[in-house]
Design a protein around this motif. Structure first.
Motif, short mmCIF file in Angstrom:
data_model
loop_
_atom_site.label_atom_id
_atom_site.label_comp_id
_atom_site.label_asym_id
_atom_site.label_seq_id
_atom_site.Cartn_x
_atom_site.Cartn_y
_atom_site.Cartn_z
N ALA A 98 0.85 -1.19 0.00
CA ALA A 98 0.00 0.00 0.00
C ALA A 98 0.88 1.24 0.00
O ALA A 98 2.09 1.18 -0.26
CB ALA A 98 -0.94 -0.02 1.20
N MET A 99 0.27 2.38 0.33
CA MET A 99 0.97 3.65 0.30
C MET A 99 1.40 4.11 1.68
O MET A 99 0.95 3.59 2.70
CB MET A 99 0.08 4.72 -0.35
N LYS A 100 2.27 5.09 1.67
CA LYS A 100 2.73 5.71 2.91
C LYS A 100 1.53 6.09 3.79
O LYS A 100 0.57 6.69 3.33
CB LYS A 100 3.55 6.95 2.59
N GLY A 101 1.60 5.69 5.05
CA GLY A 101 0.54 5.99 6.00
C GLY A 101 -0.49 4.90 6.13
O GLY A 101 -1.21 4.83 7.13
N ASP A 102 -0.58 3.99 5.13
CA ASP A 102 -1.55 2.89 5.20
C ASP A 102 -1.06 1.74 6.05
O ASP A 102 -1.86 1.03 6.66
CB ASP A 102 -1.84 2.35 3.79
N THR A 103 0.25 1.54 6.10
CA THR A 103 0.93 0.30 6.46
C THR A 103 0.59 -0.76 5.40
O THR A 103 -0.33 -0.58 4.60
CB THR A 103 0.61 -0.23 7.86
N PHE A 104 1.32 -1.87 5.38
CA PHE A 104 1.05 -2.95 4.44
C PHE A 104 0.33 -4.06 5.20
O PHE A 104 0.96 -4.80 5.98
CB PHE A 104 2.35 -3.49 3.84
N PRO A 105 -0.97 -4.20 5.01
CA PRO A 105 -1.74 -5.13 5.82
C PRO A 105 -1.32 -6.59 5.64
O PRO A 105 -1.01 -7.04 4.53
CB PRO A 105 -3.18 -4.93 5.32
N LEU A 106 -1.34 -7.32 6.75
CA LEU A 106 -1.15 -8.76 6.75
C LEU A 106 -2.39 -9.38 7.38
O LEU A 106 -2.67 -9.15 8.57
CB LEU A 106 0.10 -9.16 7.53
N PHE A 107 -3.14 -10.12 6.58
CA PHE A 107 -4.38 -10.74 7.03
C PHE A 107 -4.13 -12.23 7.26
O PHE A 107 -3.86 -12.98 6.32
CB PHE A 107 -5.49 -10.55 6.00
N LEU A 108 -4.24 -12.65 8.51
CA LEU A 108 -3.99 -14.04 8.89
C LEU A 108 -5.29 -14.83 8.79
O LEU A 108 -6.31 -14.47 9.38
CB LEU A 108 -3.46 -14.10 10.33
N ASN A 109 -5.26 -15.90 8.04
CA ASN A 109 -6.43 -16.75 7.82
C ASN A 109 -6.68 -17.61 9.05
O ASN A 109 -5.85 -18.43 9.43
CB ASN A 109 -6.18 -17.63 6.59
N THR A 110 -7.83 -17.40 9.69
CA THR A 110 -8.18 -18.17 10.88
C THR A 110 -9.22 -19.26 10.59
O THR A 110 -9.70 -19.90 11.52
CB THR A 110 -8.72 -17.24 11.98
N GLY A 111 -9.57 -19.44 9.33
CA GLY A 111 -10.58 -20.42 8.96
C GLY A 111 -11.54 -19.80 7.97
O GLY A 111 -11.23 -19.64 6.80
N ARG A 112 -12.69 -19.40 8.47
CA ARG A 112 -13.67 -18.75 7.61
C ARG A 112 -13.44 -17.25 7.50
O ARG A 112 -14.05 -16.59 6.67
CB ARG A 112 -15.09 -19.00 8.14
N ILE B 162 -3.20 -8.73 11.46
CA ILE B 162 -2.13 -8.81 12.46
C ILE B 162 -0.96 -7.90 12.07
O ILE B 162 0.18 -8.14 12.49
CB ILE B 162 -1.64 -10.25 12.66
N THR B 163 -1.24 -6.88 11.28
CA THR B 163 -0.19 -6.00 10.79
C THR B 163 0.66 -5.44 11.91
O THR B 163 1.90 -5.41 11.83
CB THR B 163 -0.80 -4.85 9.96
N ARG B 164 0.02 -4.99 12.96
CA ARG B 164 0.77 -4.35 14.04
C ARG B 164 1.59 -5.36 14.82
O ARG B 164 2.79 -5.18 15.03
CB ARG B 164 -0.21 -3.62 14.97
N ARG B 165 0.99 -6.45 15.25
CA ARG B 165 1.71 -7.39 16.10
C ARG B 165 2.74 -8.21 15.33
O ARG B 165 3.64 -8.81 15.93
CB ARG B 165 0.75 -8.28 16.87
N SER B 166 2.61 -8.24 14.00
CA SER B 166 3.58 -8.98 13.20
C SER B 166 4.88 -8.22 12.99
O SER B 166 5.87 -8.79 12.54
CB SER B 166 2.98 -9.30 11.82
N GLY B 167 4.88 -6.93 13.32
CA GLY B 167 6.05 -6.08 13.07
C GLY B 167 5.98 -5.34 11.75
O GLY B 167 6.85 -4.51 11.45
N LEU B 168 4.94 -5.59 10.94
CA LEU B 168 4.85 -4.96 9.62
C LEU B 168 4.44 -3.50 9.70
O LEU B 168 4.82 -2.70 8.84
CB LEU B 168 3.87 -5.73 8.73
N ALA B 169 3.64 -3.13 10.68
CA ALA B 169 3.20 -1.73 10.78
C ALA B 169 4.39 -0.80 10.92
O ALA B 169 4.50 0.21 10.21
CB ALA B 169 2.22 -1.57 11.94
N ARG B 170 5.28 -1.14 11.83
CA ARG B 170 6.46 -0.29 12.05
C ARG B 170 7.35 -0.27 10.82
O ARG B 170 7.90 0.77 10.44
CB ARG B 170 7.24 -0.80 13.25
N ALA B 171 7.50 -1.41 10.16
CA ALA B 171 8.41 -1.51 9.03
C ALA B 171 7.89 -0.83 7.77
O ALA B 171 8.68 -0.45 6.89
CB ALA B 171 8.69 -2.98 8.71
#
Length: 555
Positions: A329-343, A348-357
């Motif tokens: 995505a673009m600056k300010g959006d963060t790059f989302p990471l969506f963890l599949n939990t089933g349905r 988990i963008t923030r807790r994965s470390g991706l938000a900061r990066a």
């Protein structure tokens, strides 16, 4: 060390700045473009008028066009503005044959693939099951289907096939990405075309940012629906966009990627949209799709906002058997990471470390591959600002270094870009990216396009002595490329791993159809289970590591 680190993370400790004392970098790349013979320059025909397509292009395909076992390179190019003229060789699309020694030979003219119009994206797929991979190029003023004649040449069959990219009531769509998928499991590849905005040169808006003429926000234009073409099996396709439900959803599509997210045996479709919510099309298995992005939790980021979605990859990152979604995505959006939990999916963008990066970055292409062969898929993103005057408007360089995020053993990542080799940190206006093991050494490489510059050809020089397997699947009842096949591999040590056959990765690009697994210190796979699109299941056991293995359906 990785297991120990994960234990610390479970205790709530941060990984920010974590470095293993005395360790070598886990992932290292070398850009071999200067010595490769690839002298292509992606030319957007930039004008003072800032025509909307100029900042968007373009993709790259890595595919084996001549079946010699070496992935070749196809680059999409622009055309002269404002007439979309491609007669000048500097605007030709380019095909480079892999020589197997780190060099490539330009075979564009003899192959007949210089193209027409202002190109954007490319999808590689064997739509007629003849064993030779064909090319579909999505573009602004026209789309093109190039049939691989299996003799080193291609023929334009766009009109005959009926895949010009026309949208009922609109005309030619603004094609930006495409992908091949057998959505009905009939053994023939169907075609998905991702359209962007309803843009007509003669009616283009004039937009200014901070008093300067600039590229307009997508908000200035209406969006367009994507197109789904059903393969009729006779060299022609039928537009089933309305019948399938795909065409009812108006977006501003940027990328498309495929996976069976709920394990029901039918491939689902994820589409990123620019400034409007993402789409997740759930395959009902009867030729129709239900758009469930909001309900599934992938339409918005964790703040509840739609983002400028760019490239995406749809793969299992935590080895639980369920494909997850990573979006650039673009600056300010963060790059989302969506963890599949089933349905559903959990952001988990923030807790994965991706938000900061990623908070202060803009990226186009992405890919989820195990670059250090430790059994966990890492993330690579190709970065660069959208605006060419970003320095004065966004207070952000328009050219940025690529981003490399190493998987720490599941759902946490660390930024290892700085240690990935000195050339990896060179800023550039990066765009599309495609992935393959270009030299068949068991390590995944990457090819990145750069706006108005040479591409980057990243050969993986990672020092870790880990083992690997690459699987080349050949369908018989299923489509010949086995796109959509799901694979479970259990190494002799370490967790089970899951992947699928796909070429639709990142932004406007197409990656190698061979499936790569890193095995860590395991020297063999205890078992491999393949769920073919036909519904057949196939099992292998005690497979030695460090080889490219061809598996034919039913044999």
């Amino acid at each position: 060390m990785k297991n120990a680190l994960m234990a610390l993370l479970g205790a709530g400790l941060t990984v920010a700045g974590w470095i293993e004392v005395g360790s070598e970098p886990a992932i290292v790349f070398e850009n071999i473009q200067p010595s490769s013979g690839v002298n292509f320059v992606l030319d957007n025909s930039a004008t003072p008028q800032k025509h909307q397509p100029e900042t968007m292009l373009a993709g790259v395909a890595v595919f084996d066009y001549n079946n010699d076992g070496l992935p070749d390179l196809f680059f999409v190019n622009g055309a002269r503005m404002p007439g979309f003229d491609k007669s000048d060789p500097k605007y030709w699309n380019r095909l480079y044959r892999n020589n197997g020694d780190g060099t490539f030979t330009d075979v564009t003219e003899q192959a007949g693939v210089k193209g027409v119009g202002y190109g954007m994206g490319v999808a590689a797929g064997d739509y007629d099951n003849d064993g030779c991979v064909d090319l579909y190029i999505a573009g602004v003023d026209r789309n093109q289907l190039l049939h691989n004649n299996c003799d080193g040449t291609f023929t334009d069959v766009t009109e005959k096939a009926g895949v010009q990219g026309m949208i009922r009531g609109i005309g030619k769509g603004f094609g930006i990405s495409a992908g091949w998928v057998d959505y009905d499991n009939d053994g023939r590849l169907d075609l998905f075309v991702c359209n962007y905005i309803h843009w007509v040169l003669a009616k283009e808006h004039e937009c200014r940012t901070a008093g300067q003429r600039g590229y307009c926000s997508p908000d200035a234009y209406e969006g367009e629906p994507s197109i789904l073409y059903h393969n009729n099996g006779d060299g022609t396709f039928t537009d089933v966009s309305e019948k399938s439900g795909i065409g009812r959803h108006i977006g501003k599509g940027m990328a498309v990627t495929f996976a069976d997210f709920d394990g029901d045996g039918f491939t689902d479709i994820f589409v990123t949209n620019d400034t409007v919510r993402n789409f997740l099309f759930h395959n009902r298995g009867d030729g129709t799709f239900e758009e469930i992005g909001v309900r599934a939790g992938v339409s918005y980021n964790e703040s509840g906002n739609s983002i400028a979605g760019m490239g995406a990859d749809f793969r299992d990152l935590d080895n639980d058997g369920r494909p997850d979604i990573f979006v650039a995505a673009m600056k300010g959006d963060t790059f989302p990471l969506f963890l599949n939990t089933g349905r559903q999916f959990e952001d988990i963008t923030r807790r994965s470390g991706l938000a900061r990066a990623t908070l202060h970055l803009t990226a186009w292409g992405v890919g989820a591959y195990d670059f250090d062969n430790d059994g966990w898929k890492d993330l690579l993103a190709t970065t660069g600002s959208v605006l060419d005057n970003a320095e004065t408007v966004e207070n952000l360089p328009s050219k940025l270094p690529n981003l490399l995020l190493r998987n720490l053993g599941g759902s946490r990542f660390e930024d290892v870009s700085a240690s990935a080799g000195p050339a990896f940190r060179v800023p550039q206006a990066h765009r599309g990216v495609a992935f393959a093991d270009l030299n068949n050494d068991g390590k995944i490489d990457a090819v990145v396009t750069c706006l108005n510059a040479y591409p980057e050809i990243w050969i993986n020089r990672s020092p870790a002595p880990n083992h690997w397997l690459i699987l080349k699947l050949v369908g018989t009842r299923s489509n010949r490329q086995a796109l959509g096949a799901r694979i479970k591999l259990v190494p002799e040590s370490g967790p089970a791993q899951f992947n699928q056959v796909t070429t639709s990765v990142g932004f406007s690009s197409s990656s190698d159809d061979r499936v790569h697994f890193g095995l860590g210190r395991a020297t063999r796979a205890k078992s491999i289970e393949i769920a073919w699109p036909s519904g057949a299941r196939q099992y292998l056991s005690d497979v030695p590591a460090n080889r490219v293995l061809t598996i034919v359906e039913g044999k």
